[in-house]
Design an enzyme around this catalytic site. Structure first.
Site, PDB file in Angstrom:
ATOM      1  N   HIS A  68     -32.416 -19.510  60.468  1.00  0.00           N
ATOM      2  CA  HIS A  68     -31.995 -20.911  60.393  1.00  0.00           C
ATOM      3  C   HIS A  68     -30.697 -21.131  61.160  1.00  0.00           C
ATOM      4  CE1 HIS A  68     -28.763 -19.945  57.550  1.00  0.00           C
ATOM      5  NE2 HIS A  68     -29.640 -19.252  56.816  1.00  0.00           N
TER       6      HIS A  68
ATOM      7  N   CYS B 132     -29.748 -13.969  55.628  1.00  0.00           N
ATOM      8  CA  CYS B 132     -30.596 -14.673  56.580  1.00  0.00           C
ATOM      9  C   CYS B 132     -30.180 -14.362  58.016  1.00  0.00           C
ATOM     10  CB  CYS B 132     -30.535 -16.176  56.332  1.00  0.00           C
ATOM     11  SG  CYS B 132     -31.235 -16.667  54.737  1.00  0.00           S
TER      12      CYS B 132
END
Length: 397
Positions: free
Chosen positions: A324, A342
């Site tokens: 992301h 992430c």
């Protein structure tokens, strides 16, 4: 009790209720009107009585087994079995012509009408019904029907209730591909704790492959505590572009390759190594493109470390690993891993990657800066198993 019907004139059929459903089929004689079962023919002699049995009778017959129609003598020329929805069951006659067996099992909570004819022209008709299920099992399917997906997307089925008889269920699942792709089912416990079975090809799908699942489950018993399936399911999808996302955790880079050629390389900052904030490595699959979502650290067991609205979110695992946009981490991109697990990119790079990837694309994540290899059920982790290891997870091996 079964319900019986007599047919006149010329050819008559009588049914007698016994421990198993019994029908007498009688051919007409060369004389006048048709005789009743066991009656006298035109020559004054009693006609021979041909008898037929159906293995299911009454109003609460047990479902889950094929319907069998058996002739005591002679040959069956036609058997028609129709359920209460008007669907005709396929079946096969044995080599000796005496037994007809349905291809599908009798489904629960269903009425059936059996009509049979023998080689002498005798006919019979009978009705029975199966008991209603005490418990019904249902399922969810991925990917979505008529979707276009990446080359690593498996067929995945998650069941509402436990599946004890996995072999019976797996036998009812038929996968058809447009190019004869080799693949296998594999069983696991889903991240949710429910039983799950996935169908994975031996290698990544070829672009353009059309895949169909015909889950012929109506009438299959999933076993104790699982209940009966009371319907069939179908779905299908098409494989899209041949592209792979490669992530180098140690080199802090993400590459998008299409048809084996590099399209673009971008700097990233992945999970902080040495603890629970580290990223997973392995061959994973893009599960969904979720856009802008709220990410909160307590949902993944990291206390109150963060609570952010995050753009261009691409889910890779059930445990919360995404790729992301992470503009707050820009100073680390390309040189250090400092996220909470992430794979973070700049806004511009994340926007571009988000626009290029397909659900089902493989993300191949490598590097020592990881907390281990993604688990089988943490998203789609089956690509981390060898082909023989994956085949061993089939209930039919």
């Amino acid at each position: 009790m079964s319900r019986t019907h007599a047919r006149t004139p010329l050819r008559t059929a009588a049914l007698a209720g016994t421990a198993v459903l019994t029908a007498a089929l009688t051919a007409c004689s060369g004389g006048g009107g048709g005789p009743s079962a066991g009656g006298a023919g035109g020559n004054g002699k009693a006609e021979p009585e041909t008898r037929i049995t159906v293995n299911l009778t009454g109003e609460r017959a047990r479902p889950g087994s094929p319907i069998e129609v058996t002739l005591a003598e002679g040959e069956l020329t036609r058997v028609t079995v129709t359920d209460s929805k008007g669907t005709t069951l396929d079946g096969k006659v044995s080599a000796d012509g005496r037994t007809w067996t349905s291809v599908r099992n009798a489904a629960p909570g269903t009425g059936y009408t059996v009509e049979a004819r023998d080689a002498n022209g005798g006919t019979a008709k009978a009705d029975f019904a199966t008991a209603a299920p005490q418990k019904v099992n249902k399922l969810s399917l991925a990917p979505g029907k008529n979707s276009t997906v990446g080359t690593a997307q498996p067929l995945s089925i998650v069941f509402d209730h436990p599946v004890k008889d996995k072999a019976a269920v797996e036998r009812a699942l038929k996968v058809t591909t447009s190019n004869g792709t080799e693949g296998s089912w594999g069983w696991m416990q889903d991240w949710s704790g429910k039983d799950r079975v996935d169908w994975r090809p031996r290698e990544y799908w070829k672009p353009g492959t059309k895949v169909t699942l015909d889950a012929r489950l109506n009438g299959v018993d999933s076993g104790p505590d699982g209940g009966w399936f009371v319907r069939d399911y179908t779905t299908g999808f098409t494989v899209g572009r041949n592209q792979v996302v490669k992530v180098d955790l140690d080199g802090h880079r993400l590459k998008l390759l299409r048809d084996g050629r590099l399209v673009r390389e971008v700097p990233v900052s992945a999970g902080t190594p040495g603890g629970e904030k580290a990223s997973w490595r392995g061959r994973t699959v893009l599960m969904s493109k979720e856009g802008t979502i709220n990410m909160r650290s307590e949902t993944v067991g990291l206390g109150d470390a963060y609570d952010k609205m995050v753009d261009y979110s691409m889910r890779l695992t059930w445990s919360g690993m995404y790729a992301h946009a992470a503009p707050w981490n820009a100073r680390y991109m390309g040189n250090a891993n400092r996220s909470s697990g992430c794979i973070g990119m700049t806004d511009d790079d994340a926007r571009w990657v988000y626009g290029q990837v397909q659900v089902g694309d493989p993300f191949e994540i490598e590097g020592a800066d990881a907390k281990g290899t993604q688990a089988l059920n943490n998203g789609y982790g089956e690509w981390n198993l060898s082909w023989s290891e994956w085949q061993a997870k089939s209930a039919l091996r």
